[in-house]
Design a protein around this motif. Structure first.
Motif, PDB file in Angstrom:
ATOM      1  N   SER A   1       7.656   9.120  -8.602  1.00 59.25           N
ATOM      2  CA  SER A   1       8.344  10.402  -8.567  1.00 59.25           C
ATOM      3  C   SER A   1       8.474  10.973  -9.980  1.00 59.25           C
ATOM      4  CB  SER A   1       9.738  10.235  -7.953  1.00 59.25           C
ATOM      5  OG  SER A   1      10.509  11.405  -8.103  1.00 59.25           O
ATOM      6  N   GLU A   2       8.360  12.267 -10.097  1.00 55.85           N
ATOM      7  CA  GLU A   2       8.483  12.930 -11.391  1.00 55.85           C
ATOM      8  C   GLU A   2       9.925  13.237 -11.748  1.00 55.85           C
ATOM      9  OE1 GLU A   2       6.011  16.362 -11.360  1.00 55.85           O
ATOM     10  OE2 GLU A   2       4.134  15.233 -11.160  1.00 55.85           O
ATOM     11  N   VAL A   3      10.840  13.150 -10.774  1.00 53.60           N
ATOM     12  CA  VAL A   3      12.245  13.475 -11.040  1.00 53.60           C
ATOM     13  C   VAL A   3      13.177  12.290 -10.841  1.00 53.60           C
ATOM     14  CG1 VAL A   3      11.947  15.912 -10.476  1.00 53.60           C
ATOM     15  CG2 VAL A   3      12.579  14.295  -8.664  1.00 53.60           C
ATOM     16  N   ASN A   4      12.667  11.199 -10.285  1.00 57.00           N
ATOM     17  CA  ASN A   4      13.503  10.026 -10.005  1.00 57.00           C
ATOM     18  C   ASN A   4      12.767   8.785 -10.485  1.00 57.00           C
ATOM     19  OD1 ASN A   4      15.049   7.948  -8.989  1.00 57.00           O
ATOM     20  ND2 ASN A   4      15.207   8.784  -6.914  1.00 57.00           N
ATOM     21  N   ASN A   5      13.319   8.122 -11.479  1.00 56.91           N
ATOM     22  CA  ASN A   5      12.645   6.962 -12.064  1.00 56.91           C
ATOM     23  C   ASN A   5      12.540   5.784 -11.116  1.00 56.91           C
ATOM     24  OD1 ASN A   5      12.179   8.225 -14.523  1.00 56.91           O
ATOM     25  ND2 ASN A   5      14.138   7.551 -15.395  1.00 56.91           N
ATOM     26  N   GLN A   6      13.329   5.771 -10.041  1.00 51.63           N
ATOM     27  CA  GLN A   6      13.251   4.652  -9.095  1.00 51.63           C
ATOM     28  C   GLN A   6      12.813   5.123  -7.711  1.00 51.63           C
ATOM     29  OE1 GLN A   6      17.154   2.884  -8.789  1.00 51.63           O
ATOM     30  NE2 GLN A   6      17.974   4.580  -7.608  1.00 51.63           N
ATOM     31  N   GLY A   7      12.057   6.210  -7.683  1.00 48.50           N
ATOM     32  CA  GLY A   7      11.630   6.741  -6.397  1.00 48.50           C
ATOM     33  C   GLY A   7      10.144   7.041  -6.340  1.00 48.50           C
ATOM     34  N   ARG A   8       9.706   7.539  -5.199  1.00 44.33           N
ATOM     35  CA  ARG A   8       8.303   7.832  -4.952  1.00 44.33           C
ATOM     36  C   ARG A   8       8.069   9.332  -4.889  1.00 44.33           C
ATOM     37  NH1 ARG A   8       6.618   3.465  -0.204  1.00 44.33           N
ATOM     38  NH2 ARG A   8       8.043   1.835  -0.860  1.00 44.33           N
ATOM     39  N   GLY A   9       6.833   9.691  -5.173  1.00 47.10           N
ATOM     40  CA  GLY A   9       6.411  11.063  -5.025  1.00 47.10           C
ATOM     41  C   GLY A   9       5.482  11.207  -3.839  1.00 47.10           C
ATOM     42  N   ALA A  10       4.454  12.030  -4.016  1.00 40.30           N
ATOM     43  CA  ALA A  10       3.491  12.269  -2.938  1.00 40.30           C
ATOM     44  C   ALA A  10       2.621  11.040  -2.709  1.00 40.30           C
ATOM     45  CB  ALA A  10       2.621  13.473  -3.290  1.00 40.30           C
ATOM     46  N   ALA A  11       2.091  10.918  -1.497  1.00 42.20           N
ATOM     47  CA  ALA A  11       1.236   9.783  -1.145  1.00 42.20           C
ATOM     48  C   ALA A  11      -0.087   9.852  -1.900  1.00 42.20           C
ATOM     49  CB  ALA A  11       0.978   9.775   0.354  1.00 42.20           C
ATOM     50  N   LEU A  12      -0.586   8.680  -2.286  1.00 37.04           N
ATOM     51  CA  LEU A  12      -1.912   8.617  -2.902  1.00 37.04           C
ATOM     52  C   LEU A  12      -2.964   8.966  -1.858  1.00 37.04           C
ATOM     53  CD1 LEU A  12      -1.638   5.298  -4.962  1.00 37.04           C
ATOM     54  CD2 LEU A  12      -1.140   7.619  -5.727  1.00 37.04           C
ATOM     55  N   GLU A  13      -4.070   9.503  -2.328  1.00 38.74           N
ATOM     56  CA  GLU A  13      -5.104   9.935  -1.383  1.00 38.74           C
ATOM     57  C   GLU A  13      -6.474   9.411  -1.789  1.00 38.74           C
ATOM     58  OE1 GLU A  13      -4.937  14.173  -1.278  1.00 38.74           O
ATOM     59  OE2 GLU A  13      -3.009  14.249  -0.231  1.00 38.74           O
ATOM     60  N   GLY A  14      -7.375   9.401  -0.824  1.00 36.08           N
ATOM     61  CA  GLY A  14      -8.797   9.160  -1.067  1.00 36.08           C
ATOM     62  C   GLY A  14      -9.101   7.884  -1.815  1.00 36.08           C
ATOM     63  N   GLU A  15      -9.928   8.009  -2.837  1.00 39.00           N
ATOM     64  CA  GLU A  15     -10.424   6.855  -3.576  1.00 39.00           C
ATOM     65  C   GLU A  15      -9.309   6.103  -4.286  1.00 39.00           C
ATOM     66  OE1 GLU A  15     -13.529   7.950  -6.220  1.00 39.00           O
ATOM     67  OE2 GLU A  15     -14.896   8.603  -4.628  1.00 39.00           O
ATOM     68  N   GLU A  16      -8.312   6.822  -4.783  1.00 40.48           N
ATOM     69  CA  GLU A  16      -7.219   6.141  -5.480  1.00 40.48           C
ATOM     70  C   GLU A  16      -6.438   5.243  -4.525  1.00 40.48           C
ATOM     71  OE1 GLU A  16      -3.557   7.023  -8.605  1.00 40.48           O
ATOM     72  OE2 GLU A  16      -4.469   8.696  -7.506  1.00 40.48           O
ATOM     73  N   ALA A  17      -6.134   5.739  -3.330  1.00 42.36           N
ATOM     74  CA  ALA A  17      -5.431   4.929  -2.338  1.00 42.36           C
ATOM     75  C   ALA A  17      -6.259   3.713  -1.948  1.00 42.36           C
ATOM     76  CB  ALA A  17      -5.104   5.771  -1.103  1.00 42.36           C
ATOM     77  N   ALA A  18      -7.567   3.904  -1.742  1.00 39.30           N
ATOM     78  CA  ALA A  18      -8.453   2.800  -1.370  1.00 39.30           C
ATOM     79  C   ALA A  18      -8.509   1.756  -2.477  1.00 39.30           C
ATOM     80  CB  ALA A  18      -9.845   3.333  -1.064  1.00 39.30           C
ATOM     81  N   ARG A  19      -8.556   2.219  -3.721  1.00 45.49           N
ATOM     82  CA  ARG A  19      -8.627   1.287  -4.853  1.00 45.49           C
ATOM     83  C   ARG A  19      -7.349   0.448  -4.946  1.00 45.49           C
ATOM     84  NH1 ARG A  19      -6.674   2.164  -9.926  1.00 45.49           N
ATOM     85  NH2 ARG A  19      -6.447   4.390  -9.493  1.00 45.49           N
ATOM     86  N   VAL A  20      -6.191   1.090  -4.791  1.00 46.05           N
ATOM     87  CA  VAL A  20      -4.915   0.366  -4.870  1.00 46.05           C
ATOM     88  C   VAL A  20      -4.804  -0.657  -3.741  1.00 46.05           C
ATOM     89  CG1 VAL A  20      -2.414   0.622  -4.644  1.00 46.05           C
ATOM     90  CG2 VAL A  20      -3.696   2.195  -6.095  1.00 46.05           C
TER      91      VAL A  20
END
Length: 302
Positions: free
Chosen positions: A144-163
């Protein structure tokens, strides 16, 4: 698979056993007793034992030996009064013992609730199973860009597959090395208590967790909140369903006065009064910090 065939047989045998008793039983909880409710990919929660019901809360509050002339409506009203005014002791008269299977990193969050009795599976004595929490793609999110202990948007495509590939491969490799280190085929084998340090935090552990209803409600207020981490929130959501069947009056009061309620600071309350009086209140004239103002606006938006 959360449960092996042998574990399922054991649970079925437990559920088929009955015993005569003079103690109070809660029909809603009896339906849950011993049943494993799946959570995440390999986890579960199941009730091992419990004590008390809604009537036990009222009995403790009245310090009586029975219902007397009080009606069901009186009981629900009393429970709501107790919850509304933070009278916690009567809720401590109910207890629940759970068997929980969960990833280690979730357990490290869970154990911060220190008002419970815990006995965890011993990796010094036993060998951990090859079971790891691998998130579903939709639960892989950026920081997350506003919360140091939170999540932002879901990863997509190649980045999600790589993780996902990293998580699966690293988990498998760590467990392979764990097995090799403790193996005694042609070697002494490293002690299990040392070999376990090489395992990742997404491996599953299990424990028995016993807690009273007051402290369970505190756990659920924090962990069933929409802002809680998803991986512990789904356990809290499963427990909410169990508690709602166990103590329906108490759970409805908890939903109304804790889970679905908000707390305003004195400054926020003053701002709200000014707004209701027709005054234009901004962050600059509110007396709130930028973060407090954002939180206040979020409450009003809900």
């Amino acid at each position: 698979m959360p449960l092996s065939p042998g574990q399922l047989e054991e649970i079925e045998a437990q559920r088929n056993q009955t015993a005569p008793t003079r103690r109070v039983v809660a029909p809603g909880m009896e339906a849950h007793l011993y049943t494993a409710h799946p959570v995440l990919d390999h986890g579960f929660v199941r009730v091992i034992d419990y004590m008390g019901d809604d009537a036990a809360i009222c009995q403790a509050a009245r310090v009586s030996y029975g219902k007397g002339t009080k009606s069901v409506q009186n009981d629900e009203g009393l429970i709501r009064y107790l919850m509304r005014h933070w009278h916690s002791t009567p809720f401590e008269m109910c207890e629940i013992k759970l068997h929980v299977k969960l990833p280690v990193f979730v357990a490290r969050q869970w154990i911060r609730h220190r008002t419970a009795n815990v006995n965890e599976y011993s990796a010094r004595y036993s060998i951990l199973d090859r079971e790891f929490y691998i998130p579903a793609p939709e639960n892989l999110a950026a920081q997350s860009e506003v919360n140091n202990q939170g999540r932002g948007a879901a990863l997509e495509g190649e980045e999600a597959a790589r993780v996902l590939e990293y998580l699966k491969a690293d988990s498998a490799r760590a467990y392979d090395h764990y097995e090799e280190m403790i193996g005694q085929d042609g070697q002494q084998g490293l002690a299990r208590e040392l070999a376990r340090m090489n395992l990742p935090a997404n491996i599953y552990t299990q424990w028995y967790w016993k807690v009273d209803l007051h402290n369970l409600f505190h756990f659920l207020r924090l962990r069933a909140d929409a802002h809680a981490q998803y991986e512990i929130r789904v356990y809290a959501d499963a427990l909410c369903k169990v508690v709602a069947d166990w103590v329906p009056f108490a759970y409805r009061a908890f939903e109304d006065y804790r889970l679905g309620a908000v707390t305003l600071s004195a400054q926020m309350l003053a701002c709200l009064r000014r707004m209701l009086a027709g005054e234009a209140v901004t962050q600059e004239n509110s007396g709130l910090t930028a973060r407090e103002w954002r939180e206040f606006q979020a409450v009003l938006a809900d």
